[in-house]
Write an enzyme that holds these catalytic residues in place. Structure first.
Site, PDB file in Angstrom:
ATOM      1  N   HIS A  73      -3.771  -5.494   0.030  1.00 63.33           N
ATOM      2  CA  HIS A  73      -3.188  -4.317   0.845  1.00 63.33           C
ATOM      3  C   HIS A  73      -3.650  -2.946   0.421  1.00 63.33           C
ATOM      4  CE1 HIS A  73      -0.296  -7.480   2.533  1.00 63.33           C
ATOM      5  NE2 HIS A  73       0.054  -6.456   3.274  1.00 63.33           N
TER       6      HIS A  73
ATOM      7  N   THR B 185      -0.845 -12.374  -5.322  1.00 61.05           N
ATOM      8  CA  THR B 185       0.632 -13.064  -5.714  1.00 61.05           C
ATOM      9  C   THR B 185       0.311 -14.494  -5.660  1.00 61.05           C
ATOM     10  OG1 THR B 185       1.699 -10.898  -4.923  1.00 61.05           O
ATOM     11  CG2 THR B 185       2.823 -13.231  -5.282  1.00 61.05           C
TER      12      THR B 185
ATOM     13  N   CYS C  90      -4.021  -6.261  -5.033  1.00 61.18           N
ATOM     14  CA  CYS C  90      -3.276  -6.684  -4.011  1.00 61.18           C
ATOM     15  C   CYS C  90      -4.252  -6.335  -2.940  1.00 61.18           C
ATOM     16  CB  CYS C  90      -1.939  -6.194  -3.788  1.00 61.18           C
ATOM     17  SG  CYS C  90      -1.156  -6.080  -2.293  1.00 61.18           S
TER      18      CYS C  90
ATOM     19  N   ASP D 234      -2.948 -14.530   4.090  1.00 55.90           N
ATOM     20  CA  ASP D 234      -2.317 -13.571   3.115  1.00 55.90           C
ATOM     21  C   ASP D 234      -0.833 -13.444   3.443  1.00 55.90           C
ATOM     22  OD1 ASP D 234      -1.935 -11.250   1.256  1.00 55.90           O
ATOM     23  OD2 ASP D 234      -2.017 -10.116   3.121  1.00 55.90           O
ATOM     24  N   SER D 235       0.029 -12.663   2.784  1.00 57.99           N
ATOM     25  CA  SER D 235       1.300 -12.335   3.019  1.00 57.99           C
ATOM     26  C   SER D 235       1.857 -11.446   4.407  1.00 57.99           C
ATOM     27  CB  SER D 235       2.083 -11.948   1.902  1.00 57.99           C
ATOM     28  OG  SER D 235       1.486 -10.913   1.600  1.00 57.99           O
TER      29      SER D 235
ATOM     30  N   CYS E  52      -4.329 -13.312  -1.011  1.00 58.84           N
ATOM     31  CA  CYS E  52      -3.325 -12.714  -1.581  1.00 58.84           C
ATOM     32  C   CYS E  52      -3.203 -12.780  -3.130  1.00 58.84           C
ATOM     33  CB  CYS E  52      -2.112 -13.414  -0.787  1.00 58.84           C
ATOM     34  SG  CYS E  52      -0.503 -12.900  -1.672  1.00 58.84           S
TER      35      CYS E  52
END
EC number: 5.1.1.3
Length: 254
Positions: A180, A72, A178, A7-8, A70
């Site tokens: 998060h 994105t 997302c 993930d980012s 992630c």
């Protein structure tokens, strides 16, 4: 069996937790690219490059399967990763869409995510193909809030209200687009009372069932590209246990 997850940042650990709960014996290597978070403000070319670098790092760790935790990166890089790497590669968008369609009674579905994820149209197109009426919005402040550990209190409450006020009375289901965002799920549910809030982490774990053998020692390695101020706190908060993170710069191609 060894599963790689990237993930980012720290948010992808919500997917990691769901996978470990579903397959407790597998060995897992997690990579959070905290030095370059968030991906959601980057160009497509940069997102693809970062994603390939993360996947290469996990390939070198000997993983048998890769989960792109992630949204994105799933929106922009998933197909390229599937073509370039010798193991199965899974994203988080399709499982979230399927779960939302299953839960929604009205097919009026909201999607929130980073600017890049919303701009990609990946969720909107998949939902519209199934006949859903879609409402979407980018929520760029959510990731920094989570990475700073600000998931409860007056500030996240006000930010949630600011972004989600237009969804009230319009949708019966909301996709957290997302990884998060599940850390803000309580504030989101409090504001959008009665709305189904879809966290794709569990749906993603379920989607692996035909590809994962629940075999191994149950080991966990956590790698991050930068030690953010709240990293240890986020690990404990998300995973429910203390795991020592390893900081690496091997991801970056100089």
């Amino acid at each position: 069996m060894k599963i790689g997850i990237f993930d980012s940042g720290a948010g992808g650990m919500t997917v990691l937790k769901a996978i470990r709960e579903a397959y407790p014996n597998v060995d897992v290597v997690y990579l959070g690219d905290t030095a370059r978070v968030p991906y959601g403000i980057r160009s497509k070319e940069t997102i693809v490059r970062y994603s390939k670098e993360c996947a290469n790092f996990l390939k070198d760790k000997g993983v048998d399967l890769l989960v792109v935790a992630c949204n994105t990166a799933s929106a922009y890089a998933l197909e390229e990763l599937k073509r370039e790497f010798p193991f199965p590669v899974f994203g988080v968008i399709e499982p979230g869409v399927k779960e939302a369609l299953r839960k929604s009674k009205t097919k009026r579905i909201g999607v929130i995510g980073t600017q890049a994820t919303i701009k990609s149209g990946a969720y909107q197109e998949a939902l519209k193909r199934a006949g859903a009426e879609v409402y979407s919005k980018a929520c760029p402040l959510f990731v920094p809030l989570v990475e700073e550990g600000m998931i409860e209190g007056e500030i996240p409450k006000k930010v949630v209200e600011h972004y989600l006020k237009d969804f009230k009375g319009k949708v019966d289901t909301l996709i957290l687009g997302c990884t998060h965002y599940p850390l803000l799920k309580r504030e989101i549910q409090n504001f959008l009372e009665g709305v189904n809030v879809i966290d794709s982490s569990r749906a993603t774990a379920k989607s692996l069932k035909d590809f994962v053998k629940n075999e191994g020692s149950g080991s966990l390695e956590l790698y991050f590209t930068d030690r953010s101020q709240n990293l240890e706190r986020l690990i404990k908060l998300i995973l429910g246990e203390e795991v020592e993170p390893k900081i690496t710069s091997e991801v970056f191609v100089l």
